[in-house]
Design an enzyme around this catalytic site. Structure first.
Site: not given
Ligand code: ARG
Length: 459
Positions: A155, A276, A282, A289
């Site tokens: 979980h 970024s 970043k 992804e």
């Protein structure tokens, strides 16, 4: 003029040609189409259906055609619809009457099935090699960090400490099942439809089995109607590819979480991340992804093909042309993801200290305490309740489970002994999980040995 102009009085409308063409995507089957035609005409000659000299001329011209295609010298034409008619037209152009014999005792229906099966067979083998390379990367990373402990999650909450190697080898297991599925799907791919004709076979005395043997098919499809209509072999493959993507997507999710500032368990190499355009600090795990995102395309391909199939009356229907784009896209997607994943995993940096610090949470060892009580004769359900009370006791007092003394522990756990106070150590906890398949270093070493031997044998 089309190859079927005998029955037709007008040319195909340009819009219709654009709508119905498949050459823009089935051109990738040119090699398999040539391979199939070559075996087919050789058989026609063997069976005395066409003159051997014509067969020889066709075989030689097909080889030249392949060279010309690979040399960029052949312009495929949309008005010729698909790869089959583009190549046949070329053959007739170059050979005249001999070329006009190539399509004897076959139709595009059994031809396209043959091409696709030849193609998928190669692609399955290529995907299997990529899967094995990723497994090798995961085993390598696991092996290089045999002692690293991190919290195992359920979980997404702290559950019990595990070895990083154990976690990584779980993915190796998933990929091994993916490989088994590919091997199994390949058995049903590797059956020959050619010679089924349009649907009912042919009046000519062909020998399908010899074509199957020449093309390396394990079986010849028994029923000509099934042979031209079946696409379940493709559905199976898409299901297998979907599961590969499911596994890569879950691995991606782990990597994305682990490379976040909150976890900081790993750092992916700069080569596999991007920055970024706006925020200078970043470093994003884009490969992971994108892999997670591309999973949807592959599932989409599976659902597309299932939907294409569900309402078709028996026999070939043009709907079946819609099988190829989703299958090609799914294969390209899976191959691209696997290809980039293997080096990304190999180059990942593990922050063992961060993982160990997280795994030091004494709450991760609550189950160890309950199992210690079982050893002292307490029924597990009672032990679970007592330890639960102890967890609440510590929480209420703002202390860790390892900060209570024996007297405090006994207020919740009457049978607790001195030993119970020594359990809050992640390494000890991991060492103790020595059941078969458990995370104890000895068990994980067994897994590593198993996979290293297996991957070396390239099974
Ligand atoms: N381009 C077609 C396909 O991809 C080949 C078979 C066409 N057969 C036919 N009867 N129109 O399925």
């Amino acid at each position: 003029m089309a190859l079927w102009d005998g029955r037709f009085s007008g040319d195909t409308d340009a819009l219709v040609a654009r709508f119905s063409e498949s050459i823009s995507f089935d051109r990738r089957l040119y090699r398999q189409d040539i391979q199939g035609s070559t075996a087919h005409v050789r058989m026609l000659a063997r069976c005395g259906i066409i003159p051997p000299a014509d067969a020889d001329a066709i075989v030689a011209e097909l080889a030249r055609l392949q060279q010309d295609i690979e040399g960029g010298k052949v312009e495929f034409e949309e008005r010729l619809e698909d790869i089959h008619m583009n190549l046949e037209s070329r053959l007739i152009e170059r050979l005249g009457d001999s070329g006009a014999r190539v399509h004897t005792a076959r139709s595009r229906n059994d031809q396209v099935g043959t091409d696709v099966r030849l193609y998928l067979r190669e692609e399955i083998d290529a995907i299997r090699r990529l899967l094995q390379a990723l497994q090798a990367s995961l085993v390598g990373l696991a092996d290089a960090h045999r002692d690293v402990i991190l919290p195992g999650f359920t979980h997404l909450q702290h559950a019990q400490p595990v070895l990083l190697a154990h976690h990584l080898l779980a993915y190796v297991e998933m990929l091994a099942r993916d490989d088994e599925r590919l091997v199994d799907a390949r058995r049903r791919v590797n059956r020959l439809p050619l010679g089924a004709g349009a649907l009912a076979g042919t009046t000519l005395p062909i020998d399908r089995h010899s074509v199957a043997a020449e093309l390396g098919f394990e079986e010849t499809l028994r029923n000509s109607m099934d042979a031209v209509s079946d696409r379940d072999f493709m559905v199976e493959l898409l299901a297998a590819l979907s599961l590969i993507m499911t596994h890569l997507s879950r691995l991606s999710e782990d990597l994305i979480l682990w490379s976040s500032q909150e976890f900081a368990f790993i750092e992916l190499d700069d080569a596999f991340c991007t920055g970024s355009s706006l925020m200078p600090q970043k470093k994003n795990p884009d490969i992971a992804e994108l892999t997670r995102g591309k999973t949807g395309r592959v599932y989409g391909a599976l659902v597309t093909l299932l939907t294409v199939m569900k309402g078709l009356p028996l026999g070939y229907n043009r709907d079946l042309q819609e099988d190829k784009e989703p299958v090609f896209d799914a294969i390209d997607t899976v191959k691209a993801a696997l290809a980039v994943y293997a080096p990304m995993i190999a180059g990942a940096r593990v922050n063992g200290a961060r993982m160990a610090a997280a795994a030091a949470d004494p709450a991760l060892m609550a189950t160890d305490l309950a199992e210690q009580l079982v050893r002292l004769g307490v029924p597990f359900r009672d032990a679970h309740r007592q330890v639960g009370r102890f967890v609440a006791y510590c929480r209420d007092r703002g202390i860790g489970l390892d900060e209570a003394d024996l007297a405090a522990m006994r207020t919740c756990i009457p049978q607790a002994t001195e030993d119970c106070l020594t359990l809050f150590d992640a390494r000890r906890s991991v060492m103790a999980r020595d059941s078969y398949g458990g995370t104890a270093p000895r068990r994980v070493a067994e897994q590593l040995d198993f996979w290293r031997a297996r991957l070396e044998r390239h099974e």
